[in-house]
Design an enzyme around this catalytic site. Structure first.
Site, short mmCIF file in Angstrom:
data_model
loop_
_atom_site.label_atom_id
_atom_site.label_comp_id
_atom_site.label_asym_id
_atom_site.label_seq_id
_atom_site.Cartn_x
_atom_site.Cartn_y
_atom_site.Cartn_z
N HIS A 21 7.22 11.79 -14.26
CA HIS A 21 5.94 11.60 -13.53
C HIS A 21 5.90 10.23 -12.85
O HIS A 21 4.82 9.68 -12.62
CB HIS A 21 4.73 11.72 -14.47
CG HIS A 21 4.76 12.94 -15.35
ND1 HIS A 21 4.20 14.14 -15.00
CD2 HIS A 21 5.33 13.14 -16.55
CE1 HIS A 21 4.39 15.02 -15.95
NE2 HIS A 21 5.09 14.44 -16.91
N SER A 35 11.67 -6.03 10.90
CA SER A 35 10.43 -5.70 11.61
C SER A 35 10.29 -6.61 12.82
O SER A 35 10.66 -7.78 12.78
CB SER A 35 9.24 -5.90 10.66
OG SER A 35 8.07 -6.08 11.40
N LYS A 74 10.30 -8.86 6.54
CA LYS A 74 10.61 -7.48 6.16
C LYS A 74 12.10 -7.13 6.25
O LYS A 74 12.80 -7.54 7.16
CB LYS A 74 9.86 -6.48 7.06
CG LYS A 74 8.39 -6.58 6.98
CD LYS A 74 7.66 -5.65 6.03
CE LYS A 74 8.13 -4.27 5.81
NZ LYS A 74 7.41 -3.30 6.60
N GLU A 111 15.27 6.20 4.88
CA GLU A 111 14.11 6.92 5.42
C GLU A 111 14.54 7.98 6.43
O GLU A 111 13.98 9.07 6.50
CB GLU A 111 13.15 5.93 6.08
CG GLU A 111 12.44 5.05 5.08
CD GLU A 111 11.66 3.94 5.77
OE1 GLU A 111 10.43 4.03 5.83
OE2 GLU A 111 12.28 2.99 6.27
#
Ligand code: ARG
Length: 437
Positions: free
Chosen positions: A154, A275, A281, A288
């Site tokens: 979970h 970024s 970043k 992704e």
């Protein structure tokens, strides 16, 4: 004129011509198309349908086309309907009328079917090889990182595991993926060449010969099935979809682990991006994109399943839609496998950070319960006792292994000094997961 122009009086509408043309994408099949044609010509010669001289001429014409395409001297473009028309027309241009005999006892229906099978088989083998390379990277990364980390259910910290064991779960998944592909290759390994349009041919041809020549186990059993079967593409794309699902799950974990919230890994710069506005970043774009492209492969599978679902026997032009879907699914899977291997081989595992997370997560709570069970307490009661200990630790901002014997005795008389070594994380691993690795 079109290959089929004889029966027509009027010209084809330009819109229709463009709509019908598959050359823009089936040009990928030029190698398989030529290999298939060569096997066909050899068979026609063996069966005395073509002479040895005709055979030699046609084969050398086909070889010269192949060579010129490979060397960039013949570009596959122009007003041709498909790759089959392109090769045949160019053959006739090169060797004259004898080239017109190539299509004896053959239809484009069995021709495209054999081209696609040859192509799909080759590409499925390429995917298997890429899976092998990824497996090797996974194994190395796992072996180098036999360190403690929290295991989750979970997405809540559950029990202690090792990074190695966690990663090797993916090794098992990709091993199954490869087995599925190997099995699909075995199932599809039959030649449709010689089925002709749908009903075979009145010529005395030899389908066993062409099947063998092209490296297939045997010819297909049924002509109508042979020209209209696209199961093998669906099966490969189903296997690709499951493989992508595994790559996507791994990507998801890499994305989570590289966040500051987890901080379990550091991605290599080679497979990360920055970024344009936030200087701090470092984004896991590669992972992704793999996760994102998974939907694209599922889409290709759905598209072809839907195309096929209402088709009467035998060949229908709808089937031309199989190509772009399969090509795109294959390209996507191959690049995702390579990117994943690259990403894993450049990532760093932060073992201190994982250990910190293990300690903060009461990951030895189940072992404390097991300890009490070992001392005679029923498991359900032990579960309740340990639950109270966890609340106590949370309230006092401490860990179970840091409680004193007096504190533990308040919860149960069964606790003695040996509890500390019993719930030591390395010892719990020795009794559990280490048995497996
Ligand atoms: N481009 C066609 C395809 O991909 C080739 C077969 C054409 N056959 C025909 N009877 N028109 O399916």
């Amino acid at each position: 004129m079109k290959l089929w122009g004889g029966r027509f009086k009027g010209e084809e509408n330009k819109l229709m011509e463009d709509f019908n043309s598959s050359l823009g994408f089936d040009k990928r099949l030029y190698n398989e198309d030529i290999i298939g044609s060569k096997a066909h010509v050899k068979m026609l010669t063996k069966c005395n349908i073509l002479t040895e001289d005709e055979c030699k001429l046609i084969i050398s014409g086909l070889d010269s086309i192949l060579k010129d395409i490979n060397e960039g001297n013949l570009v596959i473009e122009g007003d041709y309907e498909d790759i089959h028309s392109f090769v045949e027309t160019n053959l006739i241009k090169r060797i004259g009328d004898v080239g017109k005999k190539l299509h004896t006892a053959r239809s484009r229906n069995d021709q495209v079917a054999v081209d696609m099978r040859l192509y799909a088989k080759k590409k499925a083998i390429e995917v298997c090889e890429c899976i092998d390379e990824l497996e090797e990277v996974i194994k190395n990364l796992a072996d180098e990182n036999h360190v403690i980390m929290p295991g989750y259910t979970h997405l809540q910290r559950a029990q202690v595991v090792t990074f190695k064991h966690h990663l090797m779960a993916y090794f098992s998944m990709f091993k199954r993926d490869k087995n599925r592909l190997v099995n699909a290759i075995e199932v599809m390994d039959e030649s449709p060449l010689g089925c002709c349009a749908l009903a075979g041919t009145t010529y005395e041809t030899d389908r066993e010969f062409t099947a063998k020549e092209l490296g297939f186990k045997k010819p297909v059993d049924n002509f109508m099935d042979g020209v209209s079967d696209r199961d093998y593409l669906l099966e490969l794309m189903s296997d690709f979809s499951i493989l992508m699902m595994h790559l996507s799950r791994l990507s998801e974990e890499l994305i989570l682990w590289s966040s500051k919230e987890f901080d379990f890994i550091q991605m290599g710069d080679e497979f990360s991006t920055g970024s344009s506005i936030m200087p701090q970043k470092k984004n896991p774009d590669a992972a992704e994109l793999i996760r994102g492209k998974t939907g694209r492969v599922y889409g290709s599978l759905m598209s072809l399943l839907t195309t096929m679902k209402g088709l009467p026997l035998a060949y229908n032009k709808d089937m031309q839609e199989d190509k772009e879907q399969f090509f795109d699914a294959f390209d996507t899977v191959l690049s995702c496998l390579k990117i994943m291997a690259g990403m894993l081989s450049t990532l760093t595992v932060k073992k201190e950070s994982m250990l910190k997370s293990v300690k903060a997560g009461f990951l030895n709570a189940t072992e404390v319960a097991d300890y009490l069970v070992g001392k005679g307490m029923p498991f359900r009661d032990a579960h309740g006792v340990v639950g109270s200990i966890v609340i106590y630790c949370e309230d006092n901002n401490t860990a179970i292994e840091d409680l004193s014997m007096d504190e533990l005795k308040k919860f149960s008389d069964l606790f003695t000094e040996d509890i500390y070594s019993f719930i030591d994380y390395n010892n719990t691993l020795n009794r559990g997961i280490k048995k497996l690795i």
